[in-house]
Design a protein around this motif. Structure first.
Motif, mmCIF file in Angstrom:
data_model
loop_
_atom_site.group_PDB
_atom_site.id
_atom_site.type_symbol
_atom_site.label_atom_id
_atom_site.label_comp_id
_atom_site.label_asym_id
_atom_site.label_seq_id
_atom_site.Cartn_x
_atom_site.Cartn_y
_atom_site.Cartn_z
ATOM 1 N N ALA A 123 0.843 -0.845 0.065
ATOM 2 C CA ALA A 123 -0.072 -0.203 -0.190
ATOM 3 C C ALA A 123 0.764 1.239 0.100
ATOM 4 O O ALA A 123 0.534 2.140 -0.415
ATOM 5 N N LEU A 124 1.717 0.978 0.845
ATOM 6 C CA LEU A 124 2.662 2.464 0.644
ATOM 7 C C LEU A 124 3.293 2.384 -0.632
ATOM 8 O O LEU A 124 3.244 4.078 -1.070
ATOM 9 N N VAL A 125 3.972 1.715 -1.023
ATOM 10 C CA VAL A 125 4.634 1.424 -2.128
ATOM 11 C C VAL A 125 3.687 1.966 -3.765
ATOM 12 O O VAL A 125 4.147 3.067 -4.449
ATOM 13 N N ARG A 126 2.712 1.295 -3.559
ATOM 14 C CA ARG A 126 1.456 2.161 -4.585
ATOM 15 C C ARG A 126 1.458 3.132 -4.892
ATOM 16 O O ARG A 126 0.595 3.531 -5.699
ATOM 17 N N ALA A 127 0.712 3.376 -3.361
ATOM 18 C CA ALA A 127 0.656 5.387 -2.964
ATOM 19 C C ALA A 127 1.292 6.267 -3.387
ATOM 20 O O ALA A 127 1.017 7.514 -4.003
ATOM 21 N N MET A 128 3.388 5.703 -3.621
ATOM 22 C CA MET A 128 3.981 6.573 -4.681
ATOM 23 C C MET A 128 4.069 6.569 -6.166
ATOM 24 O O MET A 128 5.002 7.127 -6.146
ATOM 25 N N GLY A 129 3.313 5.650 -6.612
ATOM 26 C CA GLY A 129 3.496 5.418 -8.198
ATOM 27 C C GLY A 129 5.038 4.328 -7.974
ATOM 28 O O GLY A 129 5.590 4.262 -9.154
ATOM 29 N N ARG A 130 5.153 3.987 -7.395
ATOM 30 C CA ARG A 130 5.967 2.705 -7.613
ATOM 31 C C ARG A 130 5.620 1.385 -7.412
ATOM 32 O O ARG A 130 4.492 0.862 -6.954
ATOM 33 N N PRO A 131 6.346 0.228 -7.336
ATOM 34 C CA PRO A 131 6.349 -1.245 -8.597
ATOM 35 C C PRO A 131 5.854 -2.350 -7.094
ATOM 36 O O PRO A 131 6.884 -2.317 -6.189
ATOM 37 N N ALA A 132 4.917 -2.760 -7.524
ATOM 38 C CA ALA A 132 4.915 -3.992 -6.080
ATOM 39 C C ALA A 132 4.203 -5.618 -6.915
ATOM 40 O O ALA A 132 3.453 -5.077 -8.389
ATOM 41 N N GLU A 133 5.296 -6.522 -6.589
ATOM 42 C CA GLU A 133 4.853 -7.949 -7.144
ATOM 43 C C GLU A 133 4.365 -8.994 -6.510
ATOM 44 O O GLU A 133 5.189 -8.678 -5.147
ATOM 45 N N THR A 134 2.976 -9.500 -6.549
ATOM 46 C CA THR A 134 3.114 -10.865 -6.060
ATOM 47 C C THR A 134 3.622 -11.704 -6.854
ATOM 48 O O THR A 134 3.809 -12.055 -8.110
ATOM 49 N N TRP A 135 4.931 -13.218 -6.700
ATOM 50 C CA TRP A 135 5.463 -14.290 -6.530
ATOM 51 C C TRP A 135 5.128 -15.307 -5.822
ATOM 52 O O TRP A 135 4.320 -15.113 -4.657
ATOM 53 N N ASP A 136 5.002 -16.195 -6.240
ATOM 54 C CA ASP A 136 4.545 -17.789 -5.427
ATOM 55 C C ASP A 136 6.521 -17.765 -4.236
ATOM 56 O O ASP A 136 7.131 -18.064 -4.598
ATOM 57 N N GLY A 137 5.801 -17.346 -3.130
ATOM 58 C CA GLY A 137 6.518 -17.365 -2.226
ATOM 59 C C GLY A 137 7.188 -16.240 -1.383
ATOM 60 O O GLY A 137 7.446 -16.462 -0.336
ATOM 61 N N VAL A 138 6.750 -14.564 -2.455
ATOM 62 C CA VAL A 138 7.298 -14.093 -2.032
ATOM 63 C C VAL A 138 6.726 -12.943 -2.082
ATOM 64 O O VAL A 138 6.035 -12.235 -3.253
ATOM 65 N N TRP A 139 5.436 -11.268 -1.497
ATOM 66 C CA TRP A 139 5.821 -10.275 -2.045
ATOM 67 C C TRP A 139 6.589 -9.449 -1.904
ATOM 68 O O TRP A 139 7.153 -9.059 -1.339
ATOM 69 N N VAL A 140 6.870 -8.400 -2.999
ATOM 70 C CA VAL A 140 8.061 -7.255 -2.857
ATOM 71 C C VAL A 140 7.254 -6.123 -3.439
ATOM 72 O O VAL A 140 6.361 -6.441 -4.547
#
Length: 274
Positions: A26-43
């Motif tokens: 939430a913090l990163v997306r509010a900045m317009g920066r990338p976030a992803e969900t992979w198998d086993g980890v959120w980044v």
């Protein structure tokens, strides 16, 4: 079959990992920066000089054989913004030794849980607590947090280096405690469907040891009285949270990794290595 205490703790460990990752996203997306969900980890990568908002959060335990491949993928993700600082790997489960892969262990902060409901003690009479409602108040909240939580390294990037205005009206809620016209202490909560995740508690140095941090933490903890609360504590803060009715259910493993091992710059938080 009724749940055992061990089973209940495992449920909370999984929930805490999920809500921690949701908070960084939430913090990163509010900045317009990338976030992803992979198998086993959120980044999530803010590209920040501060490692806290450059986060990789595991969604399950990490096996030693899988650590090199995961690290290579994380390194490629974070290298997309080479100007950023180091990043953190959060695991709610014990990890293998990641030092050979360039990580430094920060420690094992407690995961703590409090049941729903209850009454908070009286607020110190000189303290006035408000819920943050607009961008100006959020900017003041952010500055108080940065000043109360040393070594963030983002002072010159305010406002919006940690808490962008796009967070307002979402699942994050923010509280500030004032003494007179001065914002003295802050706390936030990420409100989910089954619990509240309390975070970002900080008090200005001149206002510590007066009960202000605990008072705003109560506001965040009981923002939805029907929901239990979880937080990732520090060992220094643990006695305060225990007094509030929180109990430890597990420990995070927290590692820092430079964005580029060819230029291994660690943050000011990095513990001295023996």
């Amino acid at each position: 079959m009724p749940a055992t205490p061990e089973t209940a703790n495992e449920i909370w460990i999984e929930r805490s990992a999920k809500s921690l990752a949701a908070g960084w996203e939430a913090l990163v997306r509010a900045m317009g920066r990338p976030a992803e969900t992979w198998d086993g980890v959120w980044v999530a990568d803010a590209g920040s000089p501060n490692p806290f908002v450059n986060a990789a959060t595991l969604s399950r335990s990490l096996q030693e054989a899988d650590a090199p491949a995961l690290t290579a993928r994380l390194e490629a993700f974070f290298k997309q913004t080479p100007s950023g600082g180091s990043w953190l790997l959060w695991s709610a489960w014990p990890t293998p030794d990641l030092a050979p892969l360039g990580y430094v262990l920060w420690g094992h902060p407690p995961i703590m849980v409090r049941p729903a409901g209850g009454e908070r003690p009286p607020v110190p009479p000189e303290l006035r607590i408000i819920e943050v409602r607009d961008a100006d108040e959020l900017a003041a909240f952010e500055r108080t947090f940065v000043e109360g939580y040393p070594a963030l390294g983002v002072e010159a990037l305010l406002p919006g280096a940690v808490f962008a205005p796009g967070l307002l009206g979402g699942p994050f809620r923010f509280w500030a405690g004032y003494v007179g016209q001065e914002m003295a202490s802050v706390a936030a909560a990420l409100v989910g469907p089954d619990h509240v995740d309390v975070a970002f508690v900080a008090t200005q140095p001149q206002h510590r040891r007066k009960g202000y941090g605990e008072a705003v933490t109560w506001a965040a903890t009981l923002c939805e009285p029907s929901l239990p609360a979880v937080l990732e504590a520090s060992d220094d803060g643990r006695p305060v949270y225990e007094r509030m009715g929180y109990r430890e259910v597990g420990r995070m493993s927290l590692w820092e990794r430079p964005r580029n091992l060819a230029n291994p710059v660690y943050s000011p938080y990095t513990p001295p290595q023996s």
